[in-house]
Design an enzyme around this catalytic site. Structure first.
Site, PDB file in Angstrom:
ATOM      1  N   TYR A 104     -91.908 -29.391 -14.212  1.00 42.78           N
ATOM      2  CA  TYR A 104     -93.073 -28.723 -13.664  1.00 42.78           C
ATOM      3  C   TYR A 104     -94.260 -29.118 -14.549  1.00 42.78           C
ATOM      4  O   TYR A 104     -94.139 -29.139 -15.782  1.00 42.78           O
ATOM      5  CB  TYR A 104     -92.854 -27.208 -13.639  1.00 42.78           C
ATOM      6  CG  TYR A 104     -93.993 -26.489 -12.986  1.00 42.78           C
ATOM      7  CD1 TYR A 104     -94.230 -26.625 -11.620  1.00 42.78           C
ATOM      8  CD2 TYR A 104     -94.870 -25.712 -13.728  1.00 42.78           C
ATOM      9  CE1 TYR A 104     -95.293 -25.998 -11.011  1.00 42.78           C
ATOM     10  CE2 TYR A 104     -95.939 -25.071 -13.132  1.00 42.78           C
ATOM     11  CZ  TYR A 104     -96.147 -25.217 -11.770  1.00 42.78           C
ATOM     12  OH  TYR A 104     -97.209 -24.602 -11.167  1.00 42.78           O
ATOM     13  N   GLY A 155     -87.339 -22.063 -13.234  1.00 44.72           N
ATOM     14  CA  GLY A 155     -87.732 -20.669 -13.155  1.00 44.72           C
ATOM     15  C   GLY A 155     -88.104 -20.177 -14.540  1.00 44.72           C
ATOM     16  O   GLY A 155     -88.375 -20.962 -15.445  1.00 44.72           O
ATOM     17  N   ARG A 156     -88.086 -18.871 -14.729  1.00 41.35           N
ATOM     18  CA  ARG A 156     -88.429 -18.308 -16.037  1.00 41.35           C
ATOM     19  C   ARG A 156     -87.250 -18.279 -16.998  1.00 41.35           C
ATOM     20  O   ARG A 156     -87.431 -18.120 -18.201  1.00 41.35           O
ATOM     21  CB  ARG A 156     -88.999 -16.899 -15.867  1.00 41.35           C
ATOM     22  CG  ARG A 156     -90.449 -16.936 -15.458  1.00 41.35           C
ATOM     23  CD  ARG A 156     -91.118 -15.587 -15.580  1.00 41.35           C
ATOM     24  NE  ARG A 156     -90.682 -14.705 -14.515  1.00 41.35           N
ATOM     25  CZ  ARG A 156     -90.307 -13.449 -14.694  1.00 41.35           C
ATOM     26  NH1 ARG A 156     -90.309 -12.908 -15.869  1.00 41.35           N
ATOM     27  NH2 ARG A 156     -89.935 -12.727 -13.657  1.00 41.35           N
ATOM     28  N   GLU A 161     -87.159 -20.303 -20.341  1.00 42.47           N
ATOM     29  CA  GLU A 161     -88.109 -19.854 -21.362  1.00 42.47           C
ATOM     30  C   GLU A 161     -87.435 -18.987 -22.418  1.00 42.47           C
ATOM     31  O   GLU A 161     -87.705 -19.113 -23.601  1.00 42.47           O
ATOM     32  CB  GLU A 161     -89.233 -19.078 -20.682  1.00 42.47           C
ATOM     33  CG  GLU A 161     -90.265 -18.516 -21.616  1.00 42.47           C
ATOM     34  CD  GLU A 161     -91.308 -17.730 -20.855  1.00 42.47           C
ATOM     35  OE1 GLU A 161     -91.381 -16.497 -21.059  1.00 42.47           O
ATOM     36  OE2 GLU A 161     -92.032 -18.336 -20.036  1.00 42.47           O
ATOM     37  N   CYS A 186     -87.801 -28.564 -12.790  1.00 39.90           N
ATOM     38  CA  CYS A 186     -88.886 -27.618 -12.972  1.00 39.90           C
ATOM     39  C   CYS A 186     -89.058 -27.249 -14.447  1.00 39.90           C
ATOM     40  O   CYS A 186     -89.387 -28.086 -15.264  1.00 39.90           O
ATOM     41  CB  CYS A 186     -88.648 -26.402 -12.079  1.00 39.90           C
ATOM     42  SG  CYS A 186     -90.090 -25.364 -11.841  1.00 39.90           S
ATOM     43  N   HIS A 187     -88.805 -25.985 -14.826  1.00 41.55           N
ATOM     44  CA  HIS A 187     -88.898 -25.545 -16.216  1.00 41.55           C
ATOM     45  C   HIS A 187     -87.601 -25.783 -16.982  1.00 41.55           C
ATOM     46  O   HIS A 187     -87.531 -25.507 -18.183  1.00 41.55           O
ATOM     47  CB  HIS A 187     -89.257 -24.054 -16.275  1.00 41.55           C
ATOM     48  CG  HIS A 187     -90.675 -23.767 -15.904  1.00 41.55           C
ATOM     49  ND1 HIS A 187     -91.107 -23.766 -14.591  1.00 41.55           N
ATOM     50  CD2 HIS A 187     -91.760 -23.476 -16.656  1.00 41.55           C
ATOM     51  CE1 HIS A 187     -92.396 -23.479 -14.558  1.00 41.55           C
ATOM     52  NE2 HIS A 187     -92.821 -23.297 -15.794  1.00 41.55           N
TER      53      HIS A 187
END
Length: 185
Positions: free
Chosen positions: A136, A88-89, A92, A116-117
């Site tokens: 991802y 997800g975000r 980050e 993913c991330h």
């Protein structure tokens, strides 16, 4: 005593990538502590559902709130058999927190599962040098710049390099979680 797994999350973690592993690992008998910097047990993080329709990248919709069950500031990483990093975000901005990166580095000799991330945290912690990694696809340049070998696999597949287990997205949960559990023993 059940083996413990640490899960580092943050606001806008991908809904399936936090909910499914959290519950599945508990169902398998593990104790899973989900933590977030600057939040305590009982507080929540917002989640996002990432899906694919006809756009060139994923679509993001509001997900469920996820309730944390442990305090970030009370974590002793030595108490845990493994680390799980959902995507997800959240990764980050979590990668900008030095305490988070120190926690991640503490698992360099234990199983780490990122999806993913999630590998963005591993990049920032300097843990991907010489490792085969999936993520991802938009994270491929970061993996390569960190000295890792990005491996393109199907969205429902996962790979393992030593104690590192990675996958490109939530459709890989069955294989990704199985590989993690095999590493934990």
């Amino acid at each position: 005593m059940a083996k413990k797994i640490l899960m580092i999350v943050g606001d806008f973690v991908e809904d399936y990538e936090v909910m499914v592993p959290f519950q599945a690992l508990q169902a398998m008998g593990f104790e899973v502590d989900a933590v977030c910097p600057d939040k305590k047990a009982g507080e929540q993080v917002a989640t996002a559902v990432h899906d694919f329709e006809s756009q060139q990248t994923y679509l993001e919709r509001p997900g469920h709130n996820f309730t944390l069950n442990a305090d970030f500031d009370s974590v002793n990483t030595g108490d845990y058999a493994a680390l799980v990093v959902p995507g997800g975000r959240a990764p980050e901005y979590l990668r900008l927190n030095e305490k988070v990166l120190d926690m991640v580095r503490d698992f360099s000799d234990r199983p780490v599962a990122a999806v993913c991330h999630g590998p963005q945290l591993l990049v920032a912690a300097g843990m991907l040098e010489g490792k085969k990694v999936s993520a991802y696809p938009a994270c491929a340049p970061e993996v390569k710049l960190a000295g890792g070998e990005y491996v393109e696999i199907d969205l429902d597949d996962a790979i393992c390099d030593g104690n590192l287990v990675t996958a490109p997205a939530w459709p890989a949960h069955p294989k990704w979680l199985r590989l993690l559990v095999d590493r934990i023993g």
